[in-house]
Design a protein around this motif. Structure first.
Motif, mmCIF file in Angstrom:
data_model
loop_
_atom_site.group_PDB
_atom_site.id
_atom_site.type_symbol
_atom_site.label_atom_id
_atom_site.label_comp_id
_atom_site.label_asym_id
_atom_site.label_seq_id
_atom_site.Cartn_x
_atom_site.Cartn_y
_atom_site.Cartn_z
ATOM 1 N N UNK A 1 8.713 -6.641 6.613
ATOM 2 C CA UNK A 1 7.175 -6.131 6.312
ATOM 3 C C UNK A 1 6.943 -7.332 5.193
ATOM 4 N N UNK A 2 5.563 -7.729 5.265
ATOM 5 C CA UNK A 2 5.103 -8.505 4.131
ATOM 6 C C UNK A 2 4.818 -7.579 2.806
ATOM 7 N N UNK A 3 4.814 -8.511 1.851
ATOM 8 C CA UNK A 3 4.497 -7.797 0.441
ATOM 9 C C UNK A 3 3.483 -8.542 -0.503
ATOM 10 N N UNK A 4 2.826 -8.030 -1.195
ATOM 11 C CA UNK A 4 2.049 -8.569 -2.191
ATOM 12 C C UNK A 4 2.128 -7.740 -3.622
ATOM 13 N N UNK A 5 1.657 -8.394 -4.721
ATOM 14 C CA UNK A 5 1.580 -7.984 -5.874
ATOM 15 C C UNK A 5 0.575 -7.781 -6.793
ATOM 16 N N UNK A 6 0.370 -6.915 -7.573
ATOM 17 C CA UNK A 6 -0.621 -7.241 -8.834
ATOM 18 C C UNK A 6 0.313 -7.402 -9.944
ATOM 19 N N UNK B 1 3.625 2.430 8.025
ATOM 20 C CA UNK B 1 3.397 1.433 6.926
ATOM 21 C C UNK B 1 3.664 -0.150 7.523
ATOM 22 N N UNK B 2 2.507 -0.975 7.114
ATOM 23 C CA UNK B 2 2.585 -2.292 7.846
ATOM 24 C C UNK B 2 2.763 -3.184 6.626
ATOM 25 N N UNK C 1 -2.471 -5.720 6.282
ATOM 26 C CA UNK C 1 -1.893 -4.374 6.960
ATOM 27 C C UNK C 1 -2.450 -4.270 8.356
ATOM 28 N N UNK C 2 -3.405 -5.329 8.695
ATOM 29 C CA UNK C 2 -3.993 -5.037 10.034
ATOM 30 C C UNK C 2 -5.036 -4.197 10.501
ATOM 31 N N UNK D 1 -9.893 -6.179 0.529
ATOM 32 C CA UNK D 1 -9.883 -6.870 1.710
ATOM 33 C C UNK D 1 -8.695 -7.747 2.014
ATOM 34 N N UNK D 2 -7.752 -7.983 0.997
ATOM 35 C CA UNK D 2 -6.709 -8.790 1.229
ATOM 36 C C UNK D 2 -5.636 -7.743 1.535
ATOM 37 N N UNK D 3 -5.739 -6.685 1.272
ATOM 38 C CA UNK D 3 -4.540 -5.457 1.673
ATOM 39 C C UNK D 3 -5.113 -5.174 3.167
#
Length: 423
Positions: free
Chosen positions: A148-153, A124-125, A409-410, A403-405
């Motif tokens: 780890x980086x994180x993003x949100x909805x 998990x990246x 995540x690489x 696309x952003x995910x």
């Protein structure tokens, strides 16, 4: 050869009948080739499941809902955290948060984050979280501890009930984020300019049947053919069911109607009592929470869909309810309130009828008018479906998120799914 990177999706509860938009998104992301893991803070409480849940390949992992229920798991998370070099940074952030929010919930989120950080596979990246309030805290703490980086909805309640200081700091800490209405975007941009993008949930029309044949022109004058009303939404304050019942009680006595109310929630007993006290009990059917096929079937039988959302005590409010788009997919005429994200989809007089939130008298007037004009209902419903097909398919929002995910995540940039919408 090393395993392909994966994305952990953190949710407050999974699966939930009321969150079809999340299930739709997870399924669409998997179909674009993204490998997902689902981590949920709570176990499901709904007895039924949507067909989409069975189609999603990722199986949920449940974090300890209450820390005392799984003490060994929590202790193992703590022991692992003591060996991590980022622990001081996490503890510093947690201490600042706890000083401003000295609650048991804050402690629980830390414990869940420790478990999540320990149990996440090395593959998990990136972390992605739905809802910025409590799930956002767990994702943020786990990301801070593990690097780890994180993003949100962000969606609705999390935008409007989370304190400004917390939103501001989470917006700054996240790699990126999306939200599903311009209404919510305006609030988030005021606290963290440029940190959030607009991504409507839209609707995957391939999952829905074509609209039914033209509905009978019922107008409520014939007691043997009453107007069939439908409302779908959790029985909570922000859905405005109390206003709907008050409006129905104010309708002319010679207008014949029946209401199916689909949804479960904390206000059911109170609303049933209100319907009884208003003399409506024989004409209002509380059907409870239903899976999507049953909801769509009810939409195909109904004459008018009603959803009078409004702000709840404490500030909770809706985003853009997916159920409005589902109703439009079946060319079911819509009466709603001009509130939150609803006017971003429906223009009053063009795609439906919108009345001010919290005003049962205006709702009753609109119900009376729409009951008497079947031709107007047909015209509005056809226009709403055309708008849905043209501007609110799920593809654009999913393309942006996928696309952003992938970039975070690489992973290689995913291709758009090539599916034809129902026409």
């Amino acid at each position: 050869m090393s395993a392909s990177p994966r994305i952990a999706v953190v949710l407050k509860g999974y699966p939930r009948l009321s969150e079809t938009f999340i299930a739709q998104e997870l399924l669409a992301l998997e179909r674009r080739g993204l490998a997902l893991e689902i981590w949920s803070l709570r176990r499901p409480t709904d007895a039924a499941r949507h067909p989409m849940h069975a189609a999603i390949r990722a199986r949920p992992v449940y974090l300890p809902e209450y820390l005392y229920q799984e003490p060994l798991r929590v202790l193992r998370g703590l022991a692992a955290a003591l060996r991590r070099p980022r622990l001081p940074a996490l503890l510093g952030q947690f201490a600042r948060d706890l000083a401003r929010d000295p609650s048991a919930s804050r402690l629980r989120r830390l414990g869940q984050a420790l478990v999540l950080a320990r149990e996440l596979p090395d593959t998990v990246t990136h972390l992605h979280v739905h809802f910025l309030h409590t799930p956002g805290s767990v994702a943020r703490y786990a990301g801070l501890l593990t690097g780890r980086g994180w993003s949100f909805s962000a969606h609705a309640k999390d935008i409007w009930t989370t304190p400004d200081w917390e939103l501001r700091e989470k917006l700054a800490a996240a790699a990126w984020g999306v939200t599903c209405t311009r209404d919510g975007l305006a609030r988030l941009d005021a606290l963290g300019p440029g940190r959030t993008a607009l991504a409507y949930h839209g609707l995957d029309l391939s999952r829905f049947p074509a609209p039914p044949p033209p509905r009978p022109p019922r107008d409520g004058r014939d007691p043997g053919a009453p107007l069939r009303l439908l409302c779908v939404g959790r029985l909570v304050a922000k859905k405005g069911h109390d206003d709907l019942l008050d409006a129905l009680a104010a309708l002319p006595p010679d207008l014949h109607w029946r209401l199916d109310l689909i949804g479960g929630g904390e206000l059911r007993a109170e609303l049933e009592a209100r319907a009884g006290a208003s003399g409506l009990a024989g004409r209002v059917t509380f059907r409870g929470a239903l899976a999507q096929p049953a909801v769509v079937a009810a939409m195909r039988e109904a004459d008018l869909f009603v959803l009078p959302t409004k702000p709840a005590p404490g500030g909770d409010r809706d985003g853009l309810p997916n159920v409005l788009m589902e109703a439009a997919s079946q060319e079911l005429p819509i009466l709603a309130t001009a509130f939150a994200g609803t006017p971003e989809f429906l223009v009053d007089g063009a795609h439906g009828v919108l009345v001010p939130p919290g005003e049962s008298a205006a709702l009753a007037t609109a119900l009376t008018r729409l009951a008497a004009e079947p031709a107007l209902r047909r015209r509005l419903a056809a226009a709403a479906r055309a708008c849905l097909v043209r501007d609110f398919s799920e593809a654009a929002g999913i393309d942006l998120i996928a696309g952003r995910l992938a970039a975070s995540a690489g992973l290689p940039m995913p291709e758009r799914e090539r599916t034809a919408c129902a026409s």
